[in-house]
Write a protein that holds these residues in place. Structure first.
Motif, PDB file in Angstrom:
ATOM      1  N   ARG A 138       1.530   4.003  -2.818  1.00 52.45           N
ATOM      2  CA  ARG A 138       1.132   5.694  -2.645  1.00 52.45           C
ATOM      3  C   ARG A 138       2.368   6.426  -3.335  1.00 52.45           C
ATOM      4  NH1 ARG A 138       3.272   8.295   1.000  1.00 52.45           N
ATOM      5  NH2 ARG A 138       3.765   6.437   2.109  1.00 52.45           N
ATOM      6  N   GLN A 139       3.679   5.684  -3.053  1.00 50.05           N
ATOM      7  CA  GLN A 139       4.818   6.475  -3.492  1.00 50.05           C
ATOM      8  C   GLN A 139       4.918   6.542  -4.906  1.00 50.05           C
ATOM      9  OE1 GLN A 139       8.505   4.465  -1.997  1.00 50.05           O
ATOM     10  NE2 GLN A 139       7.646   4.388   0.249  1.00 50.05           N
ATOM     11  N   ARG A 175       0.621  -1.484  -0.039  1.00 50.35           N
ATOM     12  CA  ARG A 175       0.090   0.018  -0.030  1.00 50.35           C
ATOM     13  C   ARG A 175       0.753   1.348   0.011  1.00 50.35           C
ATOM     14  NH1 ARG A 175      -3.816   0.939   4.687  1.00 50.35           N
ATOM     15  NH2 ARG A 175      -3.337  -1.517   4.840  1.00 50.35           N
ATOM     16  N   ASP A 176       1.976   1.199   0.917  1.00 50.34           N
ATOM     17  CA  ASP A 176       2.841   2.548   0.772  1.00 50.34           C
ATOM     18  C   ASP A 176       3.528   2.443  -0.417  1.00 50.34           C
ATOM     19  OD1 ASP A 176       1.938   2.911   3.563  1.00 50.34           O
ATOM     20  OD2 ASP A 176       3.977   1.710   4.382  1.00 50.34           O
ATOM     21  N   ARG A 196       2.348   6.608  -6.983  1.00 50.15           N
ATOM     22  CA  ARG A 196       1.440   7.615  -7.292  1.00 50.15           C
ATOM     23  C   ARG A 196       1.838   9.020  -7.357  1.00 50.15           C
ATOM     24  NH1 ARG A 196      -2.732   4.570  -5.172  1.00 50.15           N
ATOM     25  NH2 ARG A 196      -3.802   3.567  -6.520  1.00 50.15           N
ATOM     26  N   GLU A 197       2.703   9.053  -6.046  1.00 51.05           N
ATOM     27  CA  GLU A 197       3.400  10.352  -5.842  1.00 51.05           C
ATOM     28  C   GLU A 197       4.511  10.789  -6.873  1.00 51.05           C
ATOM     29  OE1 GLU A 197       3.059  10.352  -1.057  1.00 51.05           O
ATOM     30  OE2 GLU A 197       4.978  10.413  -2.122  1.00 51.05           O
TER      31      GLU A 197
END
Lengths: 361, 513
Positions: free
Chosen positions: B117-118, B113-114, B120-121
């Motif tokens: 997110r990374q 999940r992290d 996507r960023e």
């Protein structure tokens, strides 16, 4: 540091030299093993490789055995090598060998006691068809349902062994055999006999056919389009399709050819050296032929030599067991070494070894 | 030089048996610089970057990173020093999603999940939209490349090495990539950009080092140097562009109508209602990004995949249901993209490889028995006519360089006097002079009245040789356009490119503003 480097083109010299080197290394490593077992290594090697052919005392018995054992090995291995070259893995030659013998013997015995000269040719055809039909099972399953021919052909060996047991004890049992398992002795029936053609050599029709198969396979692979397609399909399947090779046709042809040749080997064995259908008729020629095929590098001439060498180590191995009391597993290990060294040295024909200095200057 | 170099390469030499891949190569990469490494195939670019990335060790010479010795023994050490690399060929698992693929390449992957997110960023920050949950098998080549780039960016590299990154991209995707690279460079990341495409280098790079036969033959500032000058340094001589022998187009020789093919593998591309009308003397260029049905189209034309009879018609003979050899006999010849393993058998000699496709038209067998003498003569004829550099026809195909083998493959088809020739990526990975020879041969063939279909991802190539152009996108063929007057922008729109192309355009525009 040793590094392996791929040769741009396979080395012809090494391809020819490695089998010889493998035999030499097997002698050395095997000799060491025999020495560790407390046997005289030189004598053991001599008994295995020399005595079967040249010993004055018993070579007259063992020499014919060489062709008797090498014949079926070569015949089966030639058939297998065609498929192996095309990447079609028939592991079930043992089963096809059994079914060829049963079909051929069954054909002959169905006409017993006729002495028509057509019986033996008919048995040959039936033997070939028996092996062919048994090989068609994995072939059709592979082309229709994409099954794995390795598994199917291998498992069919055990089915064939059950049929063999049933043939020996039930449908082909000698009605005059006092209830003992086993068929009539075909070698003693003139119309069904596969005799020794030249006395004292072990040469019978199966051996003759094996030699013919070697020549035919050589011509096929080197001169004929089908042989070219077989090699192409094995080396580059996509290029083969591009060249118009139908992979299904090739599967049917290669499995069919190896099945028919294995069936013929079974037929000539049951009508000659073995003499009858018995429960323990098959002695593993079908499996050993796989080793022979690779030992001979899937090349017809190589297979001829490998079949003879393999037969020699079998006969010599038995002799060594008998004369030096070398245990049977040690003999099998010795035969295993031969295959091991050959495959290990195989790397030399495609790669060269370079010695590199470590570190950066 | 006022600034300290980020990476300084001094006198690197690396020899392989028979070839010196790099000989006394020296250059500096400054922080934040986009440095081009320019050279033909076989000039030693790949060996050099492999040494920088720790895959290969130099025989002699040194590298310094920020003034301290840099001797990576493996890629992990190189990554630890801040070097990241995007390879020309992607190493991705099609059956895994983007985040899973990225985590596979990391030393200490964070929780999925992290990581998502990374991803996507980073992808938003650098204008490389990418959904971490999508299966890689469903991504276009351009999107796959983004996976590789983001995998690198997550390591926060100081030096990003990119090996021929644009060979699989549409012009629009190239623009997006350049946008990202410029942003990276403005943030202080150095980029080593390997390519042989001169216009790209002129558009993107600050400095260029030019390699030829393993040696540095020149350095230049690409913005101030013309493409022709750089090409001359790269090749060592000036190249003539292929000349078209004028030929009027004749009748329709090949007609493809309503050709639909389901893919053989789950990640293949289906062909959908492809229609082609090819005239005698015409060169039809089919452009498209890799994986949009090029292989499938070639297979359907070569006869490796059969369809309904009427879908492929050659000189009014329906041949859709016939195999490769029947089509060859009628004059439809093909040269697939993959040279080793498809167009040629790697371990077979050139003689045997000549037999591969030339049997029917050259009569190389007599009732099933191969006429090896005639086959050898034909192989020699091809070698001679197409200037294939090899010690002789007995050599294995794999012993030839890519360009030489390609000349052999193309020559083998052309010398059979085809009515229609279909080639896929005829000059991929081929050096400039061989590529020019191959293109000339294609034009000559069309000049003699054959119809030629050139499937290629190299748009410059298509503009150079093709009379008409159409684009292959997700298995669909666009309408035909005359090549004359086509602009790169129009072509880019025809190609369609990545699935989310239109969103991207807007984002790129906004970012520019």
């Amino acid at each position: 540091m040793l590094t392996l480097e791929k040769r741009p083109t396979p080395s012809r010299g090494w391809t020819l030299a490695t089998p010889v080197l493998a035999v030499v290394l097997t002698m050395i490593a095997g000799g060491l093993m025999f020495a560790l077992l407390g046997k005289n290594p030189v004598e053991a090697i001599r008994i295995i490789f020399w005595d079967p052919v040249f010993n004055t005392q018993f070579a007259s018995y063992t020499r014919p055995q060489l062709l008797v054992k090498a014949g079926p090995l070569i015949l089966i291995a030639i058939g297998l090598s065609l498929g192996f070259r095309a990447g079609i893995w028939n592991i079930g030659a043992e089963g096809q060998y059994i079914m060829g013998a049963i079909a051929g013997a069954g054909f002959g015995l169905a006409f017993y006691p006729s002495d028509s000269p057509l019986i033996f040719p008919g048995m040959i055809v039936a033997g070939a068809l028996g092996g062919w039909a048994w090989a068609m099972i994995p072939a059709i399953l592979k082309t229709r349902f994409r099954t794995n021919e390795i598994l199917v052909s291998l498992l069919l060996v055990y089915v064939a062994e059950k049929i063999l047991a049933s043939a020996a004890t039930k449908f082909l049992r000698n009605p005059e055999g006092h209830g003992f398992p086993g068929s009539r002795n075909l070698a003693r029936i003139d119309s069904m006999n596969n005799p020794e053609l030249i006395s004292g050599t072990g040469m019978h029709w199966g051996v003759v056919l094996a030699f013919i198969a070697v020549i035919a396979a050589y011509v096929l692979l080197n001169r004929h389009l089908l042989g070219y397609q077989i090699k192409l399909a094995g080396q580059a399947p996509r290029a083969a399709r591009f060249a118009g090779v139908n992979p299904n046709r090739l599967v049917v042809m290669c499995l069919g050819a190896s099945g028919a040749l294995a069936g013929l080997a079974g037929l000539f064995e049951v009508t000659g050296p073995a003499g009858q259908i018995s429960i323990d008729f098959n002695v593993g020629y079908g499996f050993t032929a796989i080793i022979v095929a690779f030992l001979g590098r899937l090349h017809p001439i190589g297979i001829l030599l490998a079949g003879l060498i393999m037969a020699l180590t079998y006969i010599g191995g038995e002799l060594a067991q008998l004369m030096l009391q070398i245990p049977a597993p040690a003999i099998q290990a010795f035969q295993g070494m031969l295959l091991f060294f050959l495959l290990a040295l195989d790397v030399l024909s495609n790669y060269r070894i370079r010695i590199k200095s470590e570190g950066v200057a | 030089m006022s600034q300290t170099a980020l990476l300084s390469i001094k006198g690197i030499t690396k020899a392989y048996p028979g070839v010196v891949a790099n000989s006394d190569v020296s250059f500096d990469i400054l922080p934040g610089e986009v440095h081009a490494l320019l050279g033909e195939n076989g000039a030693g670019k790949s060996t050099l970057v492999k040494m920088i990335y720790g895959l290969v060790r130099p025989d002699s010479g040194t590298m310094e990173m920020n003034g301290t010795p840099y001797t990576p023994t493996e890629p992990r050490a190189a990554r630890a020093s801040g070097v990241a690399m995007v390879f020309q060929h992607f190493s991705l698992f099609e059956a895994l999603n983007v985040a899973e693929n990225i985590s596979l390449g990391m030393e200490n992957p964070p929780a999925q999940r992290d990581l998502a997110r990374q991803i996507r960023e980073v992808s938003e920050a650098y204008g490389l939209p990418l959904d971490p949950d999508r299966l890689v098998g469903d991504l276009s080549a351009g999107e796959r490349q983004r996976v590789e780039i983001i995998r690198c960016l997550l390591q926060d590299p100081k030096l990003l090495v990119m090996d021929e990154p644009t060979s699989v991209l549409t012009p629009q995707e190239v623009e997006i990539l350049f946008h990202t690279l410029r942003k990276l460079s403005s943030e202080g990341t150095s980029i080593l950009y390997i390519s042989h495409k001169l216009e790209e280098i002129r558009a993107l790079c600050d400095e260029a080092t030019i390699l030829r036969l393993g040696k540095v033959v020149g350095k230049c500032t690409p913005r101030d140097t013309s493409a022709a000058e750089m090409a001359e340094m790269m090749v060592g001589k000036s190249l003539a562009s292929p000349a078209r022998v004028n030929a009027d187009m004749g009748e329709v020789v090949l007609k493809v109508a309503g050709l639909s093919v389901e893919p053989a593998t789950p990640f293949g591309t289906p062909l959908r209602h492809v229609g082609i009308e090819l005239h005698a003397g015409e060169v039809l260029g089919i452009g498209g990004v890799a994986g949009n049905g090029q292989d499938e189209l070639l297979a359907a034309l070569s006869g490796e995949v059969t369809t309904a009879p009427g879908t492929v018609v050659l000189n009014r003979v329906p041949i859709g249901d016939t195999g490769p050899n029947d089509r060859r006999a009628l004059g439809l010849l093909c040269a697939p993209e993959e040279r080793l393993g498809h167009a040629a058998a790697p371990d077979m000699s050139l003689i045997e490889n000549a037999l591969l496709t030339a049997r029917q038209r050259k009569g190389l067998d007599r009732s099933g028995f191969v006429d090896w003498r005639a086959t050898r003569a034909y192989a020699e004829e091809v070698i001679q006519a197409f200037d294939v550099r090899t010690p002789g026809p007995d050599n294995a195909a794999r012993a030839l360089s890519g360009g030489n083998l390609q000349k052999f493959v193309i020559g083998r088809e052309i010398l059979q006097d085809p009515k229609v020739l279909v080639v896929n990526q005829p000059t991929w990975g081929v050096d400039a002079s061989a590529a020019a020879a191959i293109r000339q041969a294609i034009l000559d063939l069309a000049g003699q009245g054959a119809g030629v279909i050139v499937i290629s991802q190299d748009l410059d190539e298509l503009l150079e040789v093709a009379d008409n152009f159409c684009a292959l996108n997700e298995g669909r063929l666009s309408n035909l356009r005359a090549t004359k007057g086509l602009t790169m922008e129009t072509i880019g729109l025809m190609l369609g490119g990545a699935h989310d192309m239109h969103d991207l355009d807007e984002e790129a525009l906004h970012a520019d503003a």
